[in-house]
Design a protein around this motif. Structure first.
Motif, PDB file in Angstrom:
ATOM      1  N   ARG A   1      59.068  83.737  14.915  1.00 51.41           N
ATOM      2  CA  ARG A   1      57.975  83.823  15.852  1.00 51.41           C
ATOM      3  C   ARG A   1      57.866  82.868  16.811  1.00 51.41           C
TER       4      ARG A   1
ATOM      5  N   GLU B   1      50.956  80.745  17.959  1.00 49.26           N
ATOM      6  CA  GLU B   1      50.424  81.168  16.685  1.00 49.26           C
ATOM      7  C   GLU B   1      49.324  82.183  16.898  1.00 49.26           C
TER       8      GLU B   1
ATOM      9  N   MET C   1      49.347  84.900  18.793  1.00 51.78           N
ATOM     10  CA  MET C   1      50.142  86.335  18.839  1.00 51.78           C
ATOM     11  C   MET C   1      50.640  86.390  17.841  1.00 51.78           C
ATOM     12  N   GLU C   2      50.539  87.818  17.518  1.00 52.32           N
ATOM     13  CA  GLU C   2      51.269  88.457  16.138  1.00 52.32           C
ATOM     14  C   GLU C   2      52.957  88.233  16.471  1.00 52.32           C
ATOM     15  N   ALA C   3      53.353  88.545  17.607  1.00 52.11           N
ATOM     16  CA  ALA C   3      55.034  88.425  17.862  1.00 52.11           C
ATOM     17  C   ALA C   3      55.367  87.206  17.986  1.00 52.11           C
TER      18      ALA C   3
END
Length: 378
Positions: free
Chosen positions: A263, A297, A299-301
């Motif tokens: 990530r 952090e 952001m999911e992606a």
């Protein structure tokens, strides 16, 4: 398992039971009592002071012609020894009262009572000793009634000695308290440069690696130790080259990648002619921490952090860019965070001409710092 790694595992296990920052503060700052007892150095000076007092007292009688040298020295020690021994009790009492945290009125009452008793006991012990000495020498009892003026002067001297000892104790306790406060403030300020969540998560990741990959855990432990050591050393006046700063940033980012994995992506575009430029120590770490906490952090992606450095004439420009979610665009990407304020303060202290710019636009956050392009060895 290596001894140092085993010790690290024990430390990590204890650390994870409480917030990491609190544990480190407890570790770096001893939790002393409210007052610490006088050191051997103080007691050495205390003994020396009473020896000087005895010699001065004897010298006055020798100069006045009332005693021979031997008699005057004996009398001087006869006066100084009881006062010094009773003074030890006064010092211990003063420290005990401070530890007990009596109310001011109670302290005044107790000190007034002991101030009255101290000179009375001193005179009693002094003249009783003189009578017993005469008995031992002459073989018969001898009763000495000290002159009234001698009693008055000794009593007044006893009161002054008592007040001096109490004042000295409180001065030492105040100095110790100020020193402890300064140390605690320094440690807390140092540890505040780190996000406690980063410390906790890093320790947790190392703890997991201890069960699966001890070599990687040992390497991560060493990297964290380097980073913490540099942070403790990074006071307001310390600086180093941009090359060293980037090395420490890579250690920090590597530790972050232990928990964020793919990530987190990092890109660097560093011009070679900037590597020797001087920069405040660990000035970029809070910016990277801010970028991860408020940009990557949430952001999911995940996302990408881009670090660039170049020279613009006599100026060094360092740029840090990261992606951020819409929620952070609205909240300002941690604009009021401790990290950004810390960066601004350090830049002002480093050079009055230093400049910075923090702004969010089109889903990205940009942090720019501008410094004179000095060499680190200039």
């Amino acid at each position: 398992m290596a001894p140092d790694l085993a010790q690290s595992r024990d430390f990590l296990t204890i650390s994870l039971r409480r917030p990491a920052k609190d544990h480190l503060i407890d570790m770096l700052i001893a939790k002393p009592p409210i007052t610490s007892q006088p050191s051997w150095y103080f007691w050495s000076l205390y003994l020396l002071g009473w020896l000087v007092f005895a010699a001065a007292f004897a010298g006055m009688h020798i100069m006045a012609g009332t005693h021979s040298i031997v008699s005057a020295l004996s009398f001087g020690f006869l006066v100084a020894v009881p006062a010094g021994l009773l003074g030890i009790l006064v010092i211990q009492l003063t420290y005990r009262l401070a530890e007990a945290q009596f109310r001011p009125l109670g302290l005044v009452f107790i000190h007034t009572l002991t101030m009255v008793l101290y000179p009375a006991l001193w005179i009693l012990v002094m003249w009783s000793t003189r009578m017993m000495t005469a008995l031992a020498v002459a073989g018969k009892a001898a009763f000495f009634m000290p002159p009234a003026h001698a009693v008055h002067w000794h009593y007044l001297a006893g009161v002054l000695i008592y007040l001096l000892l109490v004042a000295l104790c409180h001065a030492m306790m105040s100095a110790d308290a100020r020193k402890r406060t300064e140390i605690e403030a320094e440690v807390r300020t140092t540890l505040a440069k780190f996000d406690p969540h980063f410390l906790f998560n890093t320790l947790n990741a190392i703890r997991h690696l201890l069960r699966t990959d001890t070599d990687l855990a040992e390497d991560a432990h060493r990297q964290l130790a380097i980073l913490l050591r540099e942070t403790v050393k990074a006071d307001a006046d310390r600086s180093h080259s941009l090359k060293r700063e980037l090395e420490l940033c890579r250690i920090y980012l590597q530790l972050q990648k232990m928990r964020l994995g793919n990530r987190l992506t990092v890109k660097e575009q560093i011009d070679d002619d900037t590597l020797d430029c001087e920069i405040p120590a660990l000035i970029l770490q809070p910016l990277i921490e801010n970028a991860i906490g408020h940009g990557i952090e949430p952001m999911e992606a995940g996302g990408t952090i881009e670090i660039a450095a170049n020279r613009l004439g006599m100026q060094l420009e360092v740029r840090l860019t990261n992606e951020m979610p819409p929620s952070e665009q609205e909240s300002g990407h941690g604009a009021a965070s401790f990290g950004l304020e810390y960066v601004k303060t350090r830049l002002r202290q480093f050079d009055p001409s230093a400049n910075w710019r923090f702004e969010a636009a089109e889903g990205r956050y940009l942090a720019v710092i501008m410094l004179p392009a000095w060499g680190a060895d200039d």
